[in-house]
Structure formats: structure tokens, C-alpha cells
Design a protein around this motif. Structure first.
Motif, short mmCIF file in Angstrom:
data_model
loop_
_atom_site.label_atom_id
_atom_site.label_comp_id
_atom_site.label_asym_id
_atom_site.label_seq_id
_atom_site.Cartn_x
_atom_site.Cartn_y
_atom_site.Cartn_z
N LEU A 256 0.88 -1.30 -0.14
CA LEU A 256 0.16 0.03 0.05
C LEU A 256 0.77 1.21 0.26
O LEU A 256 0.76 1.98 0.89
CB LEU A 256 -0.91 -0.18 1.28
CG LEU A 256 -2.07 -1.27 1.42
CD1 LEU A 256 -2.30 -1.51 2.74
CD2 LEU A 256 -3.00 -0.84 0.53
N ARG A 259 -0.75 4.86 0.74
CA ARG A 259 -1.49 4.95 2.03
C ARG A 259 -0.54 5.39 3.08
O ARG A 259 0.34 4.98 3.50
CB ARG A 259 -2.15 3.57 2.56
CG ARG A 259 -2.98 3.03 1.23
CD ARG A 259 -4.44 3.57 1.55
NE ARG A 259 -5.27 3.03 0.22
CZ ARG A 259 -6.48 3.19 0.05
NH1 ARG A 259 -7.12 3.36 1.16
NH2 ARG A 259 -7.15 2.43 -0.82
N TRP A 263 -3.80 4.77 7.88
CA TRP A 263 -5.13 4.73 7.11
C TRP A 263 -6.25 3.95 7.74
O TRP A 263 -7.46 4.26 7.62
CB TRP A 263 -4.73 4.57 5.49
CG TRP A 263 -4.48 3.11 5.44
CD1 TRP A 263 -3.41 2.38 5.63
CD2 TRP A 263 -5.43 2.15 4.88
NE1 TRP A 263 -3.39 1.20 5.35
CE2 TRP A 263 -4.60 1.02 4.70
CE3 TRP A 263 -6.63 2.10 4.28
CZ2 TRP A 263 -5.11 -0.17 4.19
CZ3 TRP A 263 -7.14 0.96 3.62
CH2 TRP A 263 -6.45 -0.06 3.69
N GLN A 267 -10.26 4.53 8.40
CA GLN A 267 -11.45 3.84 7.96
C GLN A 267 -12.34 3.30 9.16
O GLN A 267 -13.58 3.42 8.99
CB GLN A 267 -10.82 2.46 7.18
CG GLN A 267 -9.97 2.85 6.07
CD GLN A 267 -10.96 3.16 4.89
OE1 GLN A 267 -12.37 2.83 4.84
NE2 GLN A 267 -10.75 3.94 4.10
N GLN A 282 -10.99 -3.38 -1.09
CA GLN A 282 -10.94 -2.34 -1.93
C GLN A 282 -9.79 -1.61 -2.11
O GLN A 282 -9.66 -0.97 -3.27
CB GLN A 282 -12.13 -1.34 -1.44
CG GLN A 282 -13.44 -2.13 -1.71
CD GLN A 282 -14.51 -1.32 -0.61
OE1 GLN A 282 -14.18 -0.29 0.21
NE2 GLN A 282 -15.88 -1.43 -0.92
N ALA A 283 -8.91 -1.68 -1.17
CA ALA A 283 -7.51 -1.03 -1.54
C ALA A 283 -6.37 -1.84 -2.21
O ALA A 283 -5.74 -1.37 -2.88
CB ALA A 283 -6.82 -0.99 0.00
#
Length: 390
Positions: A256, A259, A263, A267, A282-283
């Protein structure tokens, strides 16, 4: 009696460049190759479109025991010089990503251009003729091709390294170099996929999944795509780091890279009822998220997980260690790290200091570029430098 001014062994990128430059300077050039056609490795490069140079070429994008060696040749014959040659032949090209230039049409156009440049220099080609013997005496190099002996005061080694043996690649240049007293830096496969051991079997299920990652080994870092395969890890990011990697060490993957560290806490605030699996799916992608979470062993809605747990998950995903069991070797390696030691060569002319008249260029030398056209640019630049000098 010499029957040529220079004999060049290897009709690949570096060899043809050197032959064309020397021939157009009025030298009598013999260009020999055991293959029956020139530029075979060029034809398969870049998916058949030949990633012929990189706009961001700089010496720090090359690996060598002497990181300064490539500066002279690259400084005197740069990417723009080769682009000018390509444009003179009306070959259309485009930039793909990260400064990588490809032919719009086919790699055949680059080979045809180099063959034509050799013809303009009156180069004699001896194709399909393996070398049976090389000797030196009375200031002349004697090269036996089949039953015929050819003599010249200059000999250029442009036969590449052992990568892609199915194309006929061998360590021939190293053997000749050693014969004339030159040292060879231990060669190993580079720009090559990794294999993973049985303890990483979990990731075999991801074969075909790719992800945009940052991969790190020691202080070297690349930000590109990684691809999971049935044998391990591939894709540009992995090929790049493989040139630096040393056996029995880990590489660190950041899944990631865009990010921030906290992060997942954001969320948790914004969508507490969402499952961790959904947030990561989703990431990343669902298959990748599932596999990574299975290994981490954390599940549930983000609102029900402690900040500490979420921080640990994020930290793990941004610094995931893989310890490859090895690589796929020369069969799948695009190039070779190591080769004829630069300590014994002139960086200006590529001539061996201990063996006057002997030159080494291209992949045969201990200079290896990043993925993306850098190795072709070294072939053009080192070939040009030797072509000016022979």
C-alpha cells in the motif's frame, strides 16, 4: 598479414553498433556470429517492440563493481543520440512509462537499421560461423571461424552474457577474456523472477494477480507492478530488485505505497461497520487481501478492532517480508550482473589495458542496467565508444 582492421565477435546490439561506427570511419570490419541472423535478442525484446533506450539514462541506474565506469561512454553517446539515429530512419516510437521508448511497429526495424548502418560502413558479416579458436601473436589476433583463419590487430568481444541460453547465449566472452589475462566478476542472473519456497505455498493461489507495490532490498527501492506466479514473484518491481538481491536475504514489499501509516484508523472512524476484509479488498484486490489476511490472522469489522491491531495490520502490509528460495536462473533472466571486470578496461575506449587491441562491450562487461531500455543504451554507448577507438 592482417586481412581486417578489426574483428567483432557477436552481431547483437553492441556488436552491430561498434561495427557500423568503425566501418563508417573507414575501418575494414569483420562481424562474426554463431547465429544465422543478426540481432536475435533484439527481436524478442520489449515483447517484440524493442525498448531501445530510456530518456532517464544516468550512470546511477547501472550496477557495476565500479559505479563510475559507465559515465564516460554514456556521457558521450546518450539516449538522444540514438533517438536521432532512429528518427533518421523514419522509425516511429512512443514513450510507454518511466522514460521507456518502444518502436510503434516492430523490433525488426531496429535490427534492419543497424544492418543498414553496417552496410553503409562496408562491414563484412560472417553469420552462422562459430569460433573454433582464438590466438594472438605478432600484434595480430587470429580468429578461426570454421576452417578459415581471420587476422586483425583489434578484436572486440560483444557476445553478451549467459542469460537466455535458448537464444544461444553462453559465457564465451568470459573464457576469451580470461585467456588474455582479464578478470571476470562472478556473473549471476539479473532482471529475473523470484521463486518462493514451500513455506510460501499460500501465495501460489494468487498466480496471475498483480499489484502496484514498492519493493525494497537494503537501501534500494523500486515502485512498480509485482506479479504473483505459480513459482513465485515476477513483474517489473521484482525483476528490478532481483539484480540487487543476494541469496538467503529477504525483500520487503509495501502493498500500500500510497497509504499513510494510520489509514486503517481513518477507515475505523468513517466506516466502523465494514469488515477489514472488505476495506482491504477495495484497497488491494479481494484475492490478494484474503491471502494476506489469512497469513496475518486478523478478521472482523474495523470498528471492533483495537487501534493497536489496525496499526499492526497496516505496518505488516507496508513492510511484508518475502525470503525468495532463489530465482528462475539464466533461462528467464533478461540480463547478467557481473562479467568482464571494468578494472582492466579503459572507460573511454573499452580496450583492455593488459591486452592491447582487445576490447569488450555491451553485456559481456560488468555493467548492468535497470529494466526499461537501460541495457540497450549501454550497448549503443559502449559499442560507439569502441567503434571510435578501434
Amino acid at each position: 598479414m592482417a586481412d581486417h582492421d578489426v574483428i567483432i565477435l557477436g552481431a547483437g546490439a553492441a556488436g552491430m553498433m561498434c561495427a557500423a561506427v568503425a566501418g563508417q570511419r573507414g575501418r575494414q570490419v569483420l562481424l562474426a556470429d554463431h547465429a544465422d541472423a543478426p540481432g536475435k535478442k533484439i527481436l524478442i525484446s520489449g515483447g517484440g517492440r524493442c525498448n531501445f533506450t530510456n530518456l532517464h539514462t544516468a550512470p546511477d541506474r547501472y550496477l557495476s563493481a565500479n559505479p563510475h565506469f559507465a559515465k564516460s561512454a554514456l556521457g558521450r553517446y546518450g539516449a538522444q543520440d540514438f533517438i536521432a539515429l532512429v528518427e533518421r530512419y523514419g522509425i516511429a516510437w512512443h514513450e510507454k512509462t518511466l522514460g521507456q521508448l518502444f518502436c510503434d511497429g516492430s523490433a525488426r526495424q531496429i535490427v534492419a537499421m543497424l544492418v543498414e548502418e553496417c552496410a553503409r560502413g562496408g562491414v563484412t558479416m560472417a553469420l552462422g560461423r562459430p569460433v573454433s579458436d582464438i590466438a594472438h601473436g605478432d600484434g595480430l589476433y587470429r580468429v578461426r571461424l570454421g576452417d578459415t583463419e581471420h587476422r586483425a590487430p583489434a578484436l572486440v568481444l560483444a557476445t553478451g552474457g549467459p542469460s537466455i541460453p535458448k537464444m544461444g547465449a553462453t559465457g564465451f566472452a568470459y573464457d576469451v577474456a580470461r585467456q588474455f589475462g582479464l578478470a571476470v566478476v562472478q556473473p549471476r542472473p539479473a532482471l529475473v523472477p523470484f521463486t518462493l519456497g514451500p513455506d510460501e505455498l499460500l501465495f501460489q493461489s494468487l498466480s496471475g494477480v498483480s499489484a502496484d507495490v514498492a519493493v525494497r532490498w537494503n537501501k534500494t527501492r523500486f515502485r512498480e507492478a509485482a506479479l504473483f506466479t505459480h513459482r513465485g514473484l515476477s513483474g517489473p518491481a521484482m525483476l528490478q530488485i532481483s539484480s540487487y538481491w543476494q541469496h538467503r536475504t529477504a525483500i520487503q514489499v509495501d502493498f500500500l505505497p500510497d497509504r499513510p501509516a494510520d489509514w486503517l484508523l481513518a477507515q475505523k472512524r468513517d466506516r466502523p461497520r465494514t469488515s477489514l476484509r472488505r476495506v482491504l479488498g477495495q484497497a488491494l484486490t479481494e484475492r490478494l487481501a484474503d491471502t494476506l489476511l489469512e497469513r496475518i490472522g486478523v478478521q472482523g469489522e474495523v470498528g471492533n478492532l483495537s487501534d493497536r491491531t489496525l496499526r499492526q495490520v497496516a505496518a505488516r502490509l507496508s513492510d511484508w517480508p518475502f525470503t525468495p528460495s532463489g530465482t528462475e536462473g539464466y533461462a528467464k533472466a533478461e540480463v547478467t550482473v557481473g562479467g568482464i571486470a571494468t578494472a582492466g578496461l579503459s572507460s573511454r575506449t573499452m580496450e583492455a589495458t593488459k591486452a592491447p587491441g582487445l576490447y569488450a562491450i555491451g553485456e559481456a562487461v560488468d555493467v548492468t542496467g535497470w529494466l526499461g531500455g537501460y541495457n540497450f543504451q549501454w550497448a549503443w554507448a559502449s559499442g560507439w565508444a569502441a567503434g571510435q577507438a578501434v
